[in-house]
Design a protein around this motif. Structure first.
Motif, PDB file in Angstrom:
ATOM      1  N   THR A 187       0.874   5.530   0.812  1.00 51.49           N
ATOM      2  CA  THR A 187       0.223   6.652   1.490  1.00 51.49           C
ATOM      3  C   THR A 187       1.014   7.923   1.218  1.00 51.49           C
ATOM      4  N   TYR A 225      -3.717   4.914  -3.952  1.00 58.33           N
ATOM      5  CA  TYR A 225      -2.974   5.383  -2.785  1.00 58.33           C
ATOM      6  C   TYR A 225      -3.931   6.028  -1.789  1.00 58.33           C
ATOM      7  N   ASP A 226      -3.505   6.021  -0.539  1.00 49.44           N
ATOM      8  CA  ASP A 226      -4.241   6.727   0.506  1.00 49.44           C
ATOM      9  C   ASP A 226      -3.684   8.134   0.611  1.00 49.44           C
ATOM     10  N   HIS A 227      -4.569   9.111   0.636  1.00 48.80           N
ATOM     11  CA  HIS A 227      -4.152  10.505   0.735  1.00 48.80           C
ATOM     12  C   HIS A 227      -4.531  11.031   2.117  1.00 48.80           C
ATOM     13  N   VAL A 228      -3.526  11.486   2.861  1.00 46.78           N
ATOM     14  CA  VAL A 228      -3.751  12.076   4.182  1.00 46.78           C
ATOM     15  C   VAL A 228      -3.464  13.565   4.055  1.00 46.78           C
ATOM     16  N   SER A 271       0.843  -1.198   0.000  1.00 42.95           N
ATOM     17  CA  SER A 271       0.000   0.000   0.000  1.00 42.95           C
ATOM     18  C   SER A 271       0.873   1.241   0.000  1.00 42.95           C
TER      19      SER A 271
END
Length: 229
Positions: free
Chosen positions: A4, A27-30, A2
């Motif tokens: 981020t 993708y994870d977007h923070v 994964s």
């Protein structure tokens, strides 16, 4: 596996976000922001002790990779998450890789500081806080690196190429355009370098970049100068 990306699109984090979008990555977007204090927390500083965005975290089978510095994150994505097939933005040859490396480093050392000054004092800061003399001095200095870029694009055109690394848009173009875009309020400067101006328009017209502009509208732009790298 994964991926981020920490940071808002209205900051230097736009570079890896743009690259990930061009590559079609999941993708994870923070979207961390400076004012909320999240980048100063112990948890975030464990990722980046500088307390800056962006940060890229790549959970790989062989272990977690944590990376900061926007250009480094962007080049990493192109190298390890793209395909060197001569179609996408990833370099497909040593020549293309060399172009991506040299132009991204050149952008940081020769272009970024003055382009940011133009952005802040021509567009972003409240009008009462803007200093036109600082912007004008930055624009004069930018004539030097833009002459270098203009000459490179002229050489590439002579070889039948429309982009910095060849016949297609690559991470080399992305890295430079992400910074030169800050100088767009300096219209006379860009008009004096027509190949660079036309190339920039083509870079910013890409669907992935348009998606980043929409994402950036959700947030402010103060992090450009305060909390990104």
């Amino acid at each position: 596996m994964s991926l981020t990306i920490y940071g808002i699109a209205a900051s230097r984090a736009v570079r890896p976000l743009w690259a990930a979008t061009e590559l079609g990555l999941a993708y994870d977007h923070v979207p961390l922001r400076y004012q909320e204090g999240a980048t100063r927390s112990a948890e975030f500083r464990a990722l980046n002790p500088n307390g800056h965005i962006p940060v890229l975290v790549d959970e790989r089978p062989e272990g977690k990779v944590v990376l900061w510095e926007s250009m480094a994150c962007t080049l990493y994505l192109a190298r390890y998450h793209g395909k060197p097939d001569g179609v996408g933005i990833s370099p497909a040859t040593p020549e293309e890789d060399a172009q991506a490396l040299r132009w991204s480093f050149w952008t940081v050392t020769e272009l970024e500081k003055d382009a940011l000054t133009v952005l802040m004092h021509r567009r972003v800061m409240p009008e009462a806080q803007r200093k036109s003399d600082l912007a004008a001095a930055a624009e004069r200095r930018l004539n030097v690196p833009l002459a270098v870029l203009e000459a490179e694009l002229r050489t590439q055109h002579g070889r039948g190429r429309d982009w910095l690394a060849g016949t297609r848009f690559t991470v080399a173009d992305l890295c430079v355009a992400s910074v030169l875009a800050w100088a767009m309020p300096a219209r006379a400067l860009l008009a004096a370098h027509p190949l660079s101006a036309q190339w920039l328009v083509r870079c910013l017209a890409r669907p992935a970049q348009q998606a980043m502009r929409e994402l950036a509208r959700q947030y402010g732009v103060e992090d450009y100068q305060k909390n990104s790298c």
